[in-house]
Motif scaffolding. Structure first.
Motif, PDB file in Angstrom:
ATOM      1  N   HIS A  43       0.823  -1.126  -0.050  1.00 46.31           N
ATOM      2  CA  HIS A  43       0.262  -0.050   0.123  1.00 46.31           C
ATOM      3  C   HIS A  43       0.891   1.222   0.043  1.00 46.31           C
ATOM      4  O   HIS A  43       1.703   1.380   0.716  1.00 46.31           O
ATOM      5  CB  HIS A  43      -0.937   0.014   1.326  1.00 46.31           C
ATOM      6  N   MET A  44       0.694   2.048  -0.843  1.00 49.09           N
ATOM      7  CA  MET A  44       1.301   3.277  -0.952  1.00 49.09           C
ATOM      8  C   MET A  44       0.442   4.382  -0.376  1.00 49.09           C
ATOM      9  O   MET A  44      -0.494   4.716  -0.938  1.00 49.09           O
ATOM     10  CB  MET A  44       1.815   3.712  -2.733  1.00 49.09           C
ATOM     11  N   ARG A  45       1.213   5.292   0.389  1.00 47.30           N
ATOM     12  CA  ARG A  45       0.454   6.293   1.078  1.00 47.30           C
ATOM     13  C   ARG A  45       0.339   7.309  -0.215  1.00 47.30           C
ATOM     14  O   ARG A  45       1.151   7.518  -1.057  1.00 47.30           O
ATOM     15  CB  ARG A  45       1.337   7.030   2.067  1.00 47.30           C
ATOM     16  N   PRO A  46      -0.670   8.090  -0.096  1.00 48.06           N
ATOM     17  CA  PRO A  46      -0.674   9.111  -1.083  1.00 48.06           C
ATOM     18  C   PRO A  46       0.299  10.221  -0.634  1.00 48.06           C
ATOM     19  O   PRO A  46       0.641  10.270   0.170  1.00 48.06           O
ATOM     20  CB  PRO A  46      -2.422   9.860  -0.638  1.00 48.06           C
ATOM     21  N   LYS A  47       0.619  10.694  -1.941  1.00 52.70           N
ATOM     22  CA  LYS A  47       1.729  11.522  -1.885  1.00 52.70           C
ATOM     23  C   LYS A  47       1.289  12.942  -1.341  1.00 52.70           C
ATOM     24  O   LYS A  47       1.806  13.695  -0.757  1.00 52.70           O
ATOM     25  CB  LYS A  47       2.686  11.810  -3.292  1.00 52.70           C
ATOM     26  N   LYS A  48       0.061  13.456  -1.863  1.00 49.31           N
ATOM     27  CA  LYS A  48      -0.477  14.619  -1.545  1.00 49.31           C
ATOM     28  C   LYS A  48      -1.988  14.465  -0.882  1.00 49.31           C
ATOM     29  O   LYS A  48      -2.340  13.341  -1.295  1.00 49.31           O
ATOM     30  CB  LYS A  48      -0.769  15.601  -2.852  1.00 49.31           C
ATOM     31  N   GLN A  49      -2.040  15.334  -0.013  1.00 46.79           N
ATOM     32  CA  GLN A  49      -3.569  15.326   0.573  1.00 46.79           C
ATOM     33  C   GLN A  49      -4.626  15.411  -0.672  1.00 46.79           C
ATOM     34  O   GLN A  49      -4.521  15.932  -1.476  1.00 46.79           O
ATOM     35  CB  GLN A  49      -3.701  16.294   1.556  1.00 46.79           C
ATOM     36  N   GLY A  50      -5.411  14.370  -0.403  1.00 49.98           N
ATOM     37  CA  GLY A  50      -6.630  14.471  -1.335  1.00 49.98           C
ATOM     38  C   GLY A  50      -6.467  13.398  -2.417  1.00 49.98           C
ATOM     39  O   GLY A  50      -7.321  12.886  -3.070  1.00 49.98           O
ATOM     40  N   GLN A  51      -5.217  12.886  -2.607  1.00 48.17           N
ATOM     41  CA  GLN A  51      -5.016  11.798  -3.408  1.00 48.17           C
ATOM     42  C   GLN A  51      -5.303  10.455  -2.918  1.00 48.17           C
ATOM     43  O   GLN A  51      -5.271  10.285  -1.465  1.00 48.17           O
ATOM     44  CB  GLN A  51      -3.491  12.000  -3.747  1.00 48.17           C
ATOM     45  N   LYS A  52      -5.672   9.515  -3.668  1.00 46.88           N
ATOM     46  CA  LYS A  52      -5.902   8.140  -3.136  1.00 46.88           C
ATOM     47  C   LYS A  52      -4.530   7.375  -3.084  1.00 46.88           C
ATOM     48  O   LYS A  52      -3.620   7.541  -3.904  1.00 46.88           O
ATOM     49  CB  LYS A  52      -6.781   7.404  -4.180  1.00 46.88           C
ATOM     50  N   GLY A  53      -4.609   6.702  -2.150  1.00 48.26           N
ATOM     51  CA  GLY A  53      -3.423   5.765  -1.878  1.00 48.26           C
ATOM     52  C   GLY A  53      -3.535   4.494  -3.196  1.00 48.26           C
ATOM     53  O   GLY A  53      -4.498   4.335  -3.546  1.00 48.26           O
ATOM     54  N   GLU A  54      -2.439   4.077  -3.278  1.00 43.22           N
ATOM     55  CA  GLU A  54      -2.447   3.280  -4.325  1.00 43.22           C
ATOM     56  C   GLU A  54      -1.965   1.683  -3.950  1.00 43.22           C
ATOM     57  O   GLU A  54      -1.223   1.815  -2.889  1.00 43.22           O
ATOM     58  CB  GLU A  54      -1.287   3.541  -5.366  1.00 43.22           C
TER      59      GLU A  54
END
Ligand code: ZN
Length: 100
Positions: A43-54
């Motif tokens: 699980h990748m954390r979202p890089k920016k706020q508002g983005q979905k994690g991948e």
């Protein structure tokens, strides 16, 4: 003995019976990363706020002793040997004796 780009066959562990291409060789610790083998979801954390994690799939390294090279010449699962021709080291298949 194993090089990047080799085809290998997994002989032990839960991935036994799978074959794949070597993506990476970590010589220092005797491990290899094989394409499509020992895949774990990460699980990748979202890089920016508002983005979905991948969720990405990554192949984890495995011990080099768990795999055997599939010879590109004879197609058999084999161990590789080395022969010296003068100062040049050649990797040879122990089954077909071909240079690989
Ligand atoms: Zn061979």
């Amino acid at each position: 003995m194993i090089k990047k780009g080799d085809n290998v066959y997994v002989v032990t562990g839960k991935e036994r019976g799978k074959t794949g291409r070597v993506l990476k060789v970590i010589r220092e610790i005797g491990r290899v990363v094989v394409e499509g083998v020992n895949v774990h979801k990460k699980h990748m954390r979202p890089k920016k706020q508002g983005q979905k994690g991948e969720i990405v799939s990554v192949s984890r390294s495995m011990n080099v002793s768990n795999v055997m090279i599939v010879c590109s010449k004879c197609g058999q699962r084999t161990r590789m040997g080395h022969t010296m021709t003068g100062d040049t080291k050649t990797r040879t298949c122990k089954k077909c004796k071909g240079e690989v």
